[in-house]
Design a protein around this motif. Structure first.
Motif, PDB file in Angstrom:
ATOM      1  N   SER A   8      -2.387  16.283  27.136  1.00  0.00           N
ATOM      2  CA  SER A   8      -1.726  14.979  27.075  1.00  0.00           C
ATOM      3  C   SER A   8      -0.780  14.793  28.261  1.00  0.00           C
ATOM      4  CB  SER A   8      -0.978  14.795  25.755  1.00  0.00           C
ATOM      5  OG  SER A   8       0.038  15.762  25.620  1.00  0.00           O
ATOM      6  N   GLY A   9      -0.133  15.851  28.714  1.00  0.00           N
ATOM      7  CA  GLY A   9       0.738  15.772  29.886  1.00  0.00           C
ATOM      8  C   GLY A   9      -0.035  15.422  31.146  1.00  0.00           C
ATOM      9  N   LYS A  11      -2.902  13.802  31.185  1.00  0.00           N
ATOM     10  CA  LYS A  11      -3.332  12.411  31.008  1.00  0.00           C
ATOM     11  C   LYS A  11      -2.206  11.455  31.395  1.00  0.00           C
ATOM     12  CE  LYS A  11      -6.461  13.565  27.283  1.00  0.00           C
ATOM     13  NZ  LYS A  11      -6.682  13.499  25.841  1.00  0.00           N
ATOM     14  N   GLN A  12      -0.973  11.795  31.022  1.00  0.00           N
ATOM     15  CA  GLN A  12       0.180  10.961  31.376  1.00  0.00           C
ATOM     16  C   GLN A  12       0.402  10.968  32.886  1.00  0.00           C
ATOM     17  OE1 GLN A  12       3.347  12.531  28.963  1.00  0.00           O
ATOM     18  NE2 GLN A  12       2.746  11.353  27.156  1.00  0.00           N
ATOM     19  N   ALA A  15      -2.257   8.768  34.436  1.00  0.00           N
ATOM     20  CA  ALA A  15      -1.932   7.356  34.198  1.00  0.00           C
ATOM     21  C   ALA A  15      -0.761   6.901  35.064  1.00  0.00           C
ATOM     22  CB  ALA A  15      -1.638   7.132  32.720  1.00  0.00           C
ATOM     23  N   ALA A  16       0.227   7.756  35.262  1.00  0.00           N
ATOM     24  CA  ALA A  16       1.386   7.401  36.091  1.00  0.00           C
ATOM     25  C   ALA A  16       0.983   7.218  37.556  1.00  0.00           C
ATOM     26  CB  ALA A  16       2.468   8.470  35.973  1.00  0.00           C
ATOM     27  N   THR A  47      -5.911  15.774  38.312  1.00  0.00           N
ATOM     28  CA  THR A  47      -4.654  15.437  38.968  1.00  0.00           C
ATOM     29  C   THR A  47      -4.563  16.339  40.196  1.00  0.00           C
ATOM     30  OG1 THR A  47      -3.398  17.002  37.610  1.00  0.00           O
ATOM     31  CG2 THR A  47      -3.453  14.710  36.866  1.00  0.00           C
TER      32      THR A  47
END
Length: 86
Positions: A8-9, A11-12, A15-16, A47
């Motif tokens: 989830s980190g 994914k964040q 998205a950022a 990422t």
């Protein structure tokens, strides 16, 4: 460092990296929604520093500043990318 988007980190962070760029938010945001939790997806998400990277076949899309361009270049060659959209 190139990291596959799986937590989830991550994914964040992905998205950022695309949040303030409308073209990439539409394109890579769709990929994030569709493929992030699908191990057999045709598009793989990563990422790279403060950047988001989507790889599908021989093409890739990069949004943001990867930091280490040599590492990114080596990775793209390794996975067989022939064209990069930035």
């Amino acid at each position: 460092m190139v990291q596959a988007v799986s937590t989830s980190g991550q994914k964040q962070a992905f998205a950022a990296a695309i949040a303030d760029r409308p073209y990439f938010q539409a394109l890579l945001g769709r990929d994030l929604a569709l493929w992030a939790d699908n191990p057999g997806a045709p598009t793989r998400l990563f990422t790279v520093g403060r950047a988001a990277l989507a790889v599908g076949g021989t093409t890739a899309q990069l949004c943001g500043e990867p930091g280490d361009w040599e590492e990114l270049d080596s990775f793209l060659r390794f996975v067989g990318v022939q064209a990069l959209t930035t």
